[in-house]
Design an enzyme around this catalytic site. Structure first.
Site, PDB file in Angstrom:
ATOM      1  N   GLU A 120       0.818  -1.204   0.000  1.00 26.53           N
ATOM      2  CA  GLU A 120       0.000   0.000   0.000  1.00 26.53           C
ATOM      3  C   GLU A 120       0.856   1.261   0.000  1.00 26.53           C
ATOM      4  OE1 GLU A 120      -2.628   0.778   3.216  1.00 26.53           O
ATOM      5  OE2 GLU A 120      -3.694   2.156   1.915  1.00 26.53           O
ATOM      6  N   THR A 168      -5.435  10.456  -1.300  1.00 22.85           N
ATOM      7  CA  THR A 168      -4.914  10.269   0.056  1.00 22.85           C
ATOM      8  C   THR A 168      -3.736  11.206   0.303  1.00 22.85           C
ATOM      9  OG1 THR A 168      -5.614   7.976   0.037  1.00 22.85           O
ATOM     10  CG2 THR A 168      -3.948   8.558   1.655  1.00 22.85           C
TER      11      THR A 168
END
Ligand code: HSE
Length: 295
Positions: A120, A168
């Site tokens: 991630e 993000t």
């Protein structure tokens, strides 16, 4: 050949920034793997056009590298990227479980958390485990430097995803570097309330415990209509509403009989701002599920 379904997740839950996460019953990513001399990746489904298939630039490629498990990997995205629903984490978690089985690595779900988090990190810029932990373990998870605490929870939810983009990376830029002691004290109280609420399956305690005056107001400012959507959900029975992960999804906690009305109210409120949205009526769910070809 193995197939894994790994669920979307919602991190932070307001008061637990970078600490709390829950697995959602839906949506989910499905990843299929088979042994190959080198890793290749194909991506289909929600937002797949934005996801690189180059293993060097894909979360799942990083997981294959970390597990020394080259494979032909097919990713079917159910979780839209940049939604605040742990999209890359779902793919990374699914790949970690699938490749662990394919190469018989024998790692536990807990041991797969840092491996999936590394994957991630490739897309989000930092290795947070607050999405991969619930995607792998299911339920409600608390990630701290000392380890991961997991508890199964039964709670009705609505995750309302508007058609706007918040990355993000951008959402992390607005996180304050410092906080007032009064805000920290208040947030600790809310976080503790939320954790007890999860253990008791109590939507009132969880909803009340989601309040946060440090990170959430900054993130909410990036989501047009946030206050109105939140108020609309609370007016029809939601016990708490906050930003899911980095946004733009808003997560509402409610009782099961109110779920449909909460979903409609949130979509209508976004619509009043000229924003299309979809609402997942769901609940706290299980972690990644592994299927072998024989099943
Ligand atoms: N805790 C993270 C954040 C989740 O809110 O930025 C997204 O990786």
């Amino acid at each position: 050949m193995f197939t894994v379904r790994a669920p979307a997740s919602s991190a932070n839950l307001g008061s637990g920034f970078d600490v709390f996460g829950i697995a959602l019953g839906r949506p989910a990513d499905v990843v299929r793997v088979e042994r190959a001399p080198e890793t290749t990746i194909t991506v289909t489904g929600a937002g797949s056009q934005y996801i690189p298939e180059d293993p060097e630039r894909n979360t799942v490629g990083a997981v294959a590298e970390a597990l020394d498990a080259p494979a032909r990997i097919q990713i079917d995205k159910g979780v839209r990227p940049s939604s605040g629903l742990g999209s890359s984490a779902a793919s990374a978690a699914a790949a970690a479980v699938a490749l662990n089985a394919l190469y018989d690595r024998g790692l536990s779900r807990e041991e797969l958390v840092p491996i999936a988090a590394e994957g991630e990190a490739l897309v989000s810029g930092a290795a947070h485990s607050d999405n991969v932990a619930p995607s792998l373990l299911g339920g409600f998870t608390i990630v701290t430097e000392g380890g991961i605490t997991q508890v199964d929870a039964s709670l009705s939810l609505v995750a309302c995803l508007p058609e706007i983009n918040v990355s993000t990376r951008d959402a992390r830029k607005v996180v304050p570097e410092r906080a007032e002691m009064a805000d920290i004290v208040s947030t600790v109280g809310h976080a503790a309330t939320l954790a007890v609420g999860m253990a008791r399956d109590d939507p009132d305690l969880v909803g009340r415990g989601m309040d946060d005056g440090i990170v959430t107001p900054e993130r909410a400012a990036l989501i047009r209509g946030y206050d109105d959507v939140r108020d609309a959900a609370l007016a029809v029975g939601a016990t708490g509403v906050t930003v899911s992960g980095a946004g733009p999804t808003l997560l509402a906690v409610c009782r099961e009989p109110d779920r449909r009305a909460v979903a409609s109210a949130m979509m209508d409120a976004f619509d009043d701002h000229g924003i299309e949205s979809r609402a997942y009526q769901t609940e706290v769910g299980a972690g990644a599920q592994l299927y072998s070809d024989a099943e």
